[in-house]
Design a protein around this motif. Structure first.
Motif, mmCIF file in Angstrom:
data_model
loop_
_atom_site.group_PDB
_atom_site.id
_atom_site.type_symbol
_atom_site.label_atom_id
_atom_site.label_comp_id
_atom_site.label_asym_id
_atom_site.label_seq_id
_atom_site.Cartn_x
_atom_site.Cartn_y
_atom_site.Cartn_z
ATOM 1 N N GLY A 1 0.819 -1.203 0.000
ATOM 2 C CA GLY A 1 0.000 0.000 0.000
ATOM 3 C C GLY A 1 0.852 1.253 0.000
ATOM 4 O O GLY A 1 2.081 1.200 -0.095
ATOM 5 N N LYS A 2 0.205 2.409 0.108
ATOM 6 C CA LYS A 2 0.911 3.676 0.067
ATOM 7 C C LYS A 2 1.852 3.812 1.249
ATOM 8 O O LYS A 2 1.523 3.473 2.384
ATOM 9 N N ARG A 3 3.035 4.311 0.961
ATOM 10 C CA ARG A 3 4.015 4.522 2.021
ATOM 11 C C ARG A 3 3.598 5.705 2.898
ATOM 12 O O ARG A 3 3.162 6.734 2.393
ATOM 13 N N GLN A 4 3.762 5.540 4.196
ATOM 14 C CA GLN A 4 3.560 6.623 5.142
ATOM 15 C C GLN A 4 4.788 6.725 6.031
ATOM 16 O O GLN A 4 5.498 5.735 6.259
ATOM 17 N N ARG B 1 11.992 3.277 2.009
ATOM 18 C CA ARG B 1 12.346 4.514 1.331
ATOM 19 C C ARG B 1 12.526 5.616 2.371
ATOM 20 O O ARG B 1 11.713 5.748 3.283
ATOM 21 N N SER B 2 13.584 6.398 2.220
ATOM 22 C CA SER B 2 13.871 7.459 3.182
ATOM 23 C C SER B 2 14.248 8.742 2.447
ATOM 24 O O SER B 2 14.620 8.717 1.271
ATOM 25 N N HIS B 3 14.161 9.843 3.169
ATOM 26 C CA HIS B 3 14.580 11.125 2.606
ATOM 27 C C HIS B 3 14.959 12.062 3.747
ATOM 28 O O HIS B 3 14.561 11.863 4.898
ATOM 29 N N VAL B 4 15.744 13.086 3.402
ATOM 30 C CA VAL B 4 16.213 14.072 4.368
ATOM 31 C C VAL B 4 15.699 15.443 3.960
ATOM 32 O O VAL B 4 15.780 15.822 2.785
ATOM 33 N N ILE B 5 15.158 16.194 4.906
ATOM 34 C CA ILE B 5 14.751 17.567 4.624
ATOM 35 C C ILE B 5 15.362 18.503 5.666
ATOM 36 O O ILE B 5 15.422 18.185 6.851
ATOM 37 N N PHE B 6 15.847 19.640 5.203
ATOM 38 C CA PHE B 6 16.397 20.655 6.091
ATOM 39 C C PHE B 6 16.320 22.004 5.403
ATOM 40 O O PHE B 6 16.082 22.100 4.188
ATOM 41 N N GLY B 7 16.516 23.065 6.184
ATOM 42 C CA GLY B 7 16.436 24.414 5.668
ATOM 43 C C GLY B 7 17.722 24.833 4.982
ATOM 44 O O GLY B 7 18.692 24.087 4.908
ATOM 45 N N GLY B 8 17.694 26.065 4.464
ATOM 46 C CA GLY B 8 18.873 26.606 3.810
ATOM 47 C C GLY B 8 18.960 26.280 2.334
ATOM 48 O O GLY B 8 19.867 26.747 1.647
ATOM 49 N N ALA C 1 10.170 14.982 -3.454
ATOM 50 C CA ALA C 1 10.618 13.697 -2.907
ATOM 51 C C ALA C 1 9.604 13.121 -1.921
ATOM 52 O O ALA C 1 9.512 11.899 -1.750
ATOM 53 N N LEU C 2 8.832 13.989 -1.286
ATOM 54 C CA LEU C 2 7.849 13.533 -0.301
ATOM 55 C C LEU C 2 6.584 12.971 -0.951
ATOM 56 O O LEU C 2 5.902 12.131 -0.361
ATOM 57 N N LYS C 3 6.269 13.421 -2.132
ATOM 58 C CA LYS C 3 4.992 13.062 -2.760
ATOM 59 C C LYS C 3 4.771 11.557 -2.918
ATOM 60 O O LYS C 3 3.669 11.069 -2.643
ATOM 61 N N PRO C 4 5.778 10.770 -3.360
ATOM 62 C CA PRO C 4 5.527 9.322 -3.535
ATOM 63 C C PRO C 4 5.336 8.569 -2.226
ATOM 64 O O PRO C 4 4.927 7.413 -2.234
ATOM 65 N N GLY C 5 5.649 9.224 -1.107
ATOM 66 C CA GLY C 5 5.522 8.555 0.188
ATOM 67 C C GLY C 5 6.878 8.071 0.692
ATOM 68 O O GLY C 5 7.758 7.712 -0.087
ATOM 69 N N LEU C 6 7.037 8.070 2.002
ATOM 70 C CA LEU C 6 8.292 7.673 2.642
ATOM 71 C C LEU C 6 8.020 6.738 3.800
ATOM 72 O O LEU C 6 6.935 6.740 4.382
#
Length: 419
Positions: free
Chosen positions: A70-73, A103-110, A119-124
């Motif tokens: 199913g969809k990744r959350q 599946r993983s991803h990193v988000i930060f400012g700057g 990158a977030l849209k497909p699900g993590l």
């Protein structure tokens, strides 16, 4: 004891072995079984002891066991205080999870947020983030945290130090109440104990090193020198002893820039990293330093937090920190994971009080040295330290998350701090 003795699955063991590791560190020996059991955890260990793998490996195993079609959350959320630490945790997740269907991803400012939104849209399954950018994207409905099962606060002491407590509280409000909480900290302060009491449910407690101690294999020494001769002494020591890969700490961003420029003029390749530098400039400088192309990296405390450089041989305190605990964090960049290291502090008469505070904290007197040709002038009187951080830190009083520029504020460690 080996990693296989800790109950890790074959896919994780393959990834660990590929990185050349066979024996877990003390923090890993205790943390991995605790996390695998599903318990909350409060772990205090000095930097360089393998904390990241201590939570990454069991987190990956728990998530892979519960993986459903199913969809990744987002099932696991890792919060870090700085961009660099977020990137390094993300790299560890990818490295150790290479054989797992996660599946993983990193988000930060700057940096621009659109690539992160895409990158977030497909699900993590796993999200590593700094608090400010996470709140921004959640407020814009780009991030759904309603399914989080595991929360990790990494370098929690520094997050409190930087005034992120209000952001953390906002994030906690949007998480499911039933989840596993893992709190990792380099030091176990009273503030951390308060946070742990409110956050953790009957946690396992791990303290690998005594509170505020420094690594035994770090050779620590103080060079007495006049304030105006510090830069020349540093250049002399680097050249005379043929030091390479030297991480130098300054108190201010301006001081970092000025020192890097002077060293470069003396044919010592040097670059500065601090919150006013762009993310691309910081990444480029760190990459050059890690590869050995850059001899000296000059950094402020916040920019250097979380730097993970294998076998870094030399750390220099060009300026002593105003807060004694920061000395422990600084020299913890060397002597990591059992390797030897050298930590040198250049101390002028202005910093005698700061030095006493540090020695009181670490419960030892540091060796004092005087380099021939750089003997301090006993007639020089102490002067107030300019642009130093206040001894008493106060929490941020922001009423709500700023939007696009939040990331730049994170990178500069909140403008209220002068480093």
């Amino acid at each position: 004891m080996t990693f296989s003795d800790l109950g890790l699955h074959a896919d994780l063991l393959r990834a660990v072995e590929a990185q050349g590791y066979s024996i877990p560190t003390p923090i890993q020996q205790q943390a991995i079984p605790a996390v695998l059991s599903g318990r909350d955890l409060l772990a205090s260990a000095q930097t360089g002891t393998g904390k990241t793998a201590g939570f990454t490996l069991p987190m990956l195993q728990r998530l892979s066991q519960g993986k459903r079609p199913g969809k990744r959350q987002v099932k696991a959320l890792v919060l870090t205080p700085t961009r660099e630490l977020a990137a390094q945790v993300g790299e560890s997740v990818a490295t150790y999870g290479v054989h797992l269907p996660l599946r993983s991803h990193v988000i930060f400012g700057g940096v621009g947020q659109q690539p992160q939104v895409d990158a977030l849209k497909p699900g993590l399954d796993i999200l590593v983030a700094t608090p400010g950018r996470l709140l921004d994207l959640h407020q814009q409905r780009h991030v759904d945290l309603s399914a989080v099962e595991i929360l990790v606060l990494d370098e929690a002491d520094r997050m409190l130090d930087m005034g992120f407590i209000h952001d953390i509280k906002r994030i906690l409000k949007v998480l499911p109440p039933k989840r596993q909480n893992l709190l990792f900290s380099a030091t176990f302060s009273n503030e951390i104990q308060t946070l742990a009491t409110n956050l953790l449910d009957n946690p396992a407690f791990i303290e690998v090193a005594p509170r505020n101690t420094t690594a035994e294999k770090i050779d620590q020494a103080v060079y007495r020198v006049d304030r105006e001769k510090k830069r020349d002494l540093l250049a002399h020591l680097i050249t005379q002893h043929r030091w390479y890969q030297v991480l130098v700490f300054t108190r201010t961003k301006h001081g970092a820039n000025r020192l890097a420029e002077q060293l470069s003029k003396q044919s010592i390749p040097a670059m500065a990293i601090h919150g006013n530098k762009s993310q691309s400039a910081r990444t480029r400088a760190l990459s050059s330093f890690k590869s050995g192309e850059l001899q000296v990296l000059v950094a402020t405390d916040i920019a250097a937090r979380g730097l993970d450089i294998n076998e870094l041989p030399h750390v220099v305190n060009f300026d002593l920190p105003n807060v004694a605990e920061d000395y422990v964090h600084r020299i913890g960049r060397t002597g990591r994971a059992g390797s030897e290291g050298e930590a040198v502090s250049l101390v002028c008469v202005d910093e005698d009080g700061l030095l006493k505070n540090i020695e009181r904290l670490i419960k030892r007197n540091l060796e004092k040295r005087v380099e021939p040709g750089f003997e301090p002038d006993p007639s020089i009187k102490p002067e107030p330290i300019e642009n130093g951080r206040r001894q008493q830190r106060k929490p941020s009083r922001r009423s709500g998350p700023a939007k696009a520029e939040r990331g730049a504020r994170e990178g500069s460690a909140r403008r209220r701090q002068r480093s």
